[in-house]
Design a protein around this motif. Structure first.
Motif, PDB file in Angstrom:
ATOM      1  N   LEU B 267     -46.273 -84.783   8.280  1.00 52.41           N
ATOM      2  CA  LEU B 267     -47.216 -84.615   7.172  1.00 52.41           C
ATOM      3  C   LEU B 267     -46.509 -84.806   5.822  1.00 52.41           C
ATOM      4  CD1 LEU B 267     -50.178 -83.958   6.668  1.00 52.41           C
ATOM      5  CD2 LEU B 267     -49.577 -81.542   6.561  1.00 52.41           C
ATOM      6  N   THR B 270     -46.055 -88.378   5.271  1.00 54.97           N
ATOM      7  CA  THR B 270     -47.339 -88.999   4.913  1.00 54.97           C
ATOM      8  C   THR B 270     -47.654 -88.777   3.435  1.00 54.97           C
ATOM      9  OG1 THR B 270     -48.121 -88.587   7.151  1.00 54.97           O
ATOM     10  CG2 THR B 270     -49.780 -89.112   5.513  1.00 54.97           C
ATOM     11  N   VAL B 271     -47.447 -87.529   2.993  1.00 54.16           N
ATOM     12  CA  VAL B 271     -47.713 -87.228   1.585  1.00 54.16           C
ATOM     13  C   VAL B 271     -46.808 -88.085   0.696  1.00 54.16           C
ATOM     14  CG1 VAL B 271     -47.542 -85.458  -0.205  1.00 54.16           C
ATOM     15  CG2 VAL B 271     -48.519 -84.890   2.012  1.00 54.16           C
ATOM     16  N   LEU B 274     -47.892 -91.739   0.780  1.00 56.65           N
ATOM     17  CA  LEU B 274     -49.322 -92.031   0.570  1.00 56.65           C
ATOM     18  C   LEU B 274     -49.536 -93.108  -0.505  1.00 56.65           C
ATOM     19  CD1 LEU B 274     -52.101 -91.238   1.630  1.00 56.65           C
ATOM     20  CD2 LEU B 274     -52.189 -89.448  -0.098  1.00 56.65           C
ATOM     21  N   PRO B 275     -48.820 -93.077  -1.619  1.00 57.04           N
ATOM     22  CA  PRO B 275     -49.011 -94.163  -2.615  1.00 57.04           C
ATOM     23  C   PRO B 275     -48.739 -95.545  -2.018  1.00 57.04           C
ATOM     24  CG  PRO B 275     -47.798 -92.334  -3.576  1.00 57.04           C
ATOM     25  CD  PRO B 275     -47.890 -92.051  -2.125  1.00 57.04           C
ATOM     26  N   ILE B 277     -49.073 -96.348   1.042  1.00 54.20           N
ATOM     27  CA  ILE B 277     -50.134 -96.653   2.011  1.00 54.20           C
ATOM     28  C   ILE B 277     -51.346 -97.236   1.299  1.00 54.20           C
ATOM     29  CG2 ILE B 277     -51.747 -95.597   3.659  1.00 54.20           C
ATOM     30  CD1 ILE B 277     -49.495 -93.595   4.334  1.00 54.20           C
ATOM     31  N   VAL B 278     -51.675 -96.682   0.119  1.00 55.31           N
ATOM     32  CA  VAL B 278     -52.871 -97.167  -0.593  1.00 55.31           C
ATOM     33  C   VAL B 278     -52.530 -98.309  -1.542  1.00 55.31           C
ATOM     34  CG1 VAL B 278     -53.993 -94.922  -0.405  1.00 55.31           C
ATOM     35  CG2 VAL B 278     -52.717 -95.497  -2.476  1.00 55.31           C
ATOM     36  N   GLY B 279     -51.276 -98.721  -1.574  1.00 56.47           N
ATOM     37  CA  GLY B 279     -50.921 -99.906  -2.348  1.00 56.47           C
ATOM     38  C   GLY B 279     -50.505 -99.653  -3.772  1.00 56.47           C
ATOM     39  N   SER B 280     -50.255 -98.426  -4.144  1.00 55.58           N
ATOM     40  CA  SER B 280     -49.850 -98.138  -5.516  1.00 55.58           C
ATOM     41  C   SER B 280     -48.326 -98.253  -5.619  1.00 55.58           C
ATOM     42  CB  SER B 280     -50.291 -96.722  -5.893  1.00 55.58           C
ATOM     43  OG  SER B 280     -49.794 -96.397  -7.169  1.00 55.58           O
ATOM     44  N   PRO B 283     -46.060 -94.310  -8.148  1.00 59.89           N
ATOM     45  CA  PRO B 283     -46.591 -92.958  -7.876  1.00 59.89           C
ATOM     46  C   PRO B 283     -45.874 -91.901  -8.695  1.00 59.89           C
ATOM     47  CG  PRO B 283     -45.091 -93.627  -6.141  1.00 59.89           C
ATOM     48  CD  PRO B 283     -45.191 -94.801  -7.063  1.00 59.89           C
ATOM     49  N   SER B 284     -46.567 -90.792  -8.888  1.00 55.56           N
ATOM     50  CA  SER B 284     -45.952 -89.690  -9.638  1.00 55.56           C
ATOM     51  C   SER B 284     -45.043 -88.895  -8.702  1.00 55.56           C
ATOM     52  CB  SER B 284     -47.031 -88.783 -10.216  1.00 55.56           C
ATOM     53  OG  SER B 284     -47.625 -88.040  -9.179  1.00 55.56           O
ATOM     54  N   ARG B 287     -46.015 -85.794  -5.902  1.00 57.39           N
ATOM     55  CA  ARG B 287     -46.252 -85.861  -4.456  1.00 57.39           C
ATOM     56  C   ARG B 287     -45.060 -85.308  -3.680  1.00 57.39           C
ATOM     57  NH1 ARG B 287     -43.583 -90.376  -5.575  1.00 57.39           N
ATOM     58  NH2 ARG B 287     -42.494 -91.510  -3.914  1.00 57.39           N
TER      59      ARG B 287
END
Lengths: 210, 360
Positions: B267, B270-271, B274-275, B277-280, B283-284, B287
């Motif tokens: 987990l 994953t956190v 996550l950026p 994964i969504v293509g960003s 990321p800050s 997270r």
């Protein structure tokens, strides 16, 4: 002013929970603090308060969430501008650990130049959750993708997707749960010429009938 | 003239009463006679042929045995024979017949709708003068020795003094139950023990009732054999100990700990990713705080659910289960002790016999 309002909201949530349980519905609800960062043409940060509610009847679930706060330029002393966001989802649970949902997601915030950017996404969401620390600590991962969107930007909408992951801790002797998560939405406009990313940390407390 | 009229009316009244009495007697007697081994004699009595009735009844009574005629049928035959003898003018013979009847069944009373007062009054006189008793006991009884009681009745024809005793088969005394006067009936109880308070050492005793005349002279003895059998109540089996499948594990396995550790790591990853994964691409760092907290929760979960850890709740549940079983064992033990001490005595009453005192 915010503390009494929060208290009143929690009391109303508890009363609603009791009433709904009496009618065979499974309600859930919560309040959260969302530390938000918007990164697009500008970099804006701020904190917003949110509320969530869900009502389940068997495998069908209806969920609403609303977030409102102020965001402003990162590190700047200027007063923040409004950030408002709302989601309505109608979902089903094919399995106890999985929820599939669809619904509109609207977001509005004001850029540094005064332009108010309004987004409306129609999203398809998938959320998986499961216990990983005994039965009290549950982890969750939710991913979504926009089926369609409209935005008042000059660039045409390309695609958008996002997600949220974190954990929920159920208190042993109360129907209360604490939530800590990280969420991110990423939208692409004009074939990649403009990117808008909204992410942040969600800290919440909620009441759950499950 | 008036006196003569009154006398005529008196006679007419008597005649009517006699006719009515005979009619009622005939109807009642006919019903009684049907199917009786003494039907012929009874019919002759109803036809007022008393000589014939006496002869037939005497013959049938001489032939009657316990197998061919029950005690109540023999009593019926005797009362008709006594009445017939009485109407034949043989009062002494009637008294002897009635005495036999009282000795056969001290409870017997002639039906006053069938027999006229001449007969019933003679019978009553004989009953009062005859000392006879009968024993009424249940055929089979099981009593808890010492605390229960074998209960029977002594029924007497008239007020008399009785001695109720239990005796060995050779006549030696076993236990005295009652000695004293009695009226119509007497309820007597035996607790199943001998005079020393012990279980009977023999399989058969005799229940004897000796009745005495007011002069103290022995008037008769009724004896009832009692077959005795000591019955031990079965003890209960102990309840089985709780099956292993009912007991909860008292030490934690490795699965919960591994699930916490691996789940937290997965987990947290994953956190953190996550950026991506969504293509960003920018990321800050917040997270990582969340990812760290999730990872820490997983590690904490591993410590809390570490393999081999004592599961207090399960231990308590198992202890409660074992305690319930031990309580059940203790209850069965106590019940078995009670059952071992609770010896029952089965009493079977045989056929009573009457012993007449020898004439001096």
């Amino acid at each position: 002013m915010r503390v009494p309002a929060l208290a009143a909201a929690l009391v109303a949530l508890g009363a609603g929970t009791t009433l709904a349980r009496a009618q065979g519905l499974t309600p859930a609800g919560g309040l959260s603090v969302v530390s938000t960062r918007v990164r697009g043409t500008d970099l804006l940060t701020g904190t917003a308060l949110g509320g969530q509610g869900a009502l389940a009847l068997g495998r069908v679930e209806f969920a609403l969430s609303y977030v409102q706060g102020k965001i402003g330029p990162d590190g700047g002393g200027a007063p923040g501008q409004d950030l408002v966001e709302g989601v309505a989802l109608l979902g089903v649970r094919p399995a106890r650990w999985l929820r599939l949902a669809v619904g509109p997601h609207a977001r509005s915030y004001t850029l540094t130049g005064g332009t108010q950017l309004r987004w409306v996404f129609w999203e398809l969401r998938a959320r998986a959750s499961g216990a990983f620390v005994g039965s009290a600590g549950r982890g969750y991962v939710e991913l979504w993708r926009a089926l369609s969107a409209s935005v008042n930007a000059p660039e045409s909408f390309d695609h958008a997707q996002g997600g949220e992951a974190g954990m929920v801790v159920h208190l042993a002797r109360a129907p209360l749960e604490l939530r800590l998560g990280y969420r991110i939405d990423h939208a692409v406009l004009g074939g990649g010429t403009r990117l808008e990313t909204v992410d942040g940390v969600v800290i919440g407390v909620g009441l759950s009938g499950r | 003239m008036r006196q003569r009229g009154a006398a005529v009316r008196r006679h007419l009244t008597w005649i009517c009463l006699l006719v009515c009495g005979w009619s009622a007697a005939a109807a009642q007697g006919a019903a009684q006679a049907a199917g009786s081994p003494f039907a012929e004699g009874i019919r002759a009595y109803q036809n007022l042929d008393f000589d014939q009735a006496a002869a037939l009844l005497r013959r049938d009574l001489a032939r009657a045995t316990g197998a061919t005629a029950s005690a109540s049928e023999r009593a019926q035959g005797l009362v008709y024979l006594g009445a017939a003898d009485l109407f034949r003018g043989r009062r002494d013979s009637a008294v002897a017949v009635f005495r036999r009847l009282v000795q056969l069944d001290p409870r017997y009373r002639p039906d006053r709708l069938v027999f006229p007062p001449e007969v019933t009054s003679v019978f009553d006189n004989v009953r009062v003068e005859t000392r006879a008793v009968v024993l009424v006991a249940p055929p089979d009884t099981e009593v808890s020795a010492g605390t229960g009681a074998f209960t029977f009745w002594v029924v007497a024809s008239a007020f008399q003094t009785v001695e109720v005793t239990l005796r060995y088969q050779d006549g030696a005394p076993f236990r005295a139950l009652y000695a004293g006067p009695m009226g119509d009936s007497l309820r007597v109880q035996w607790d199943g023990l001998d005079a020393a308070g012990q279980m009977p050492p023999v399989a058969r005793v005799l229940l004897r009732v000796a009745s005495r005349a007011p002069t103290g002279e022995l008037a008769g003895i009724v004896q009832l054999p009692l077959d005795l059998r000591v019955v031990h109540v079965d003890t209960l089996p102990w309840p089985k100990p709780p099956a292993d499948s009912l007991l909860l594990p008292e030490r934690s396995g490795s699965r919960p700990a591994l699930r916490a550790l691996l789940g937290g790591a997965l987990l947290a990853t994953t956190v953190a990713t996550l950026p991506s994964i969504v293509g960003s691409d920018h990321p800050s760092g917040s997270r990582l705080v969340v990812a760290g907290a999730v990872g820490l929760a997983g590690a904490l979960g591993y410590v809390l659910h570490r393999p081999g850890r004592a599961l207090t709740v399960n231990i308590q549940a198992n202890q409660a289960l074992r305690a319930r079983w031990q309580q059940g064992v203790a209850a069965v033990k106590a019940e078995n002790v009670r059952r071992r001490d609770d010896v029952h005595l089965a009493v079977h009453a045989g056929e009573p016999t009457a012993i007449k005192p020898s004439a001096r």
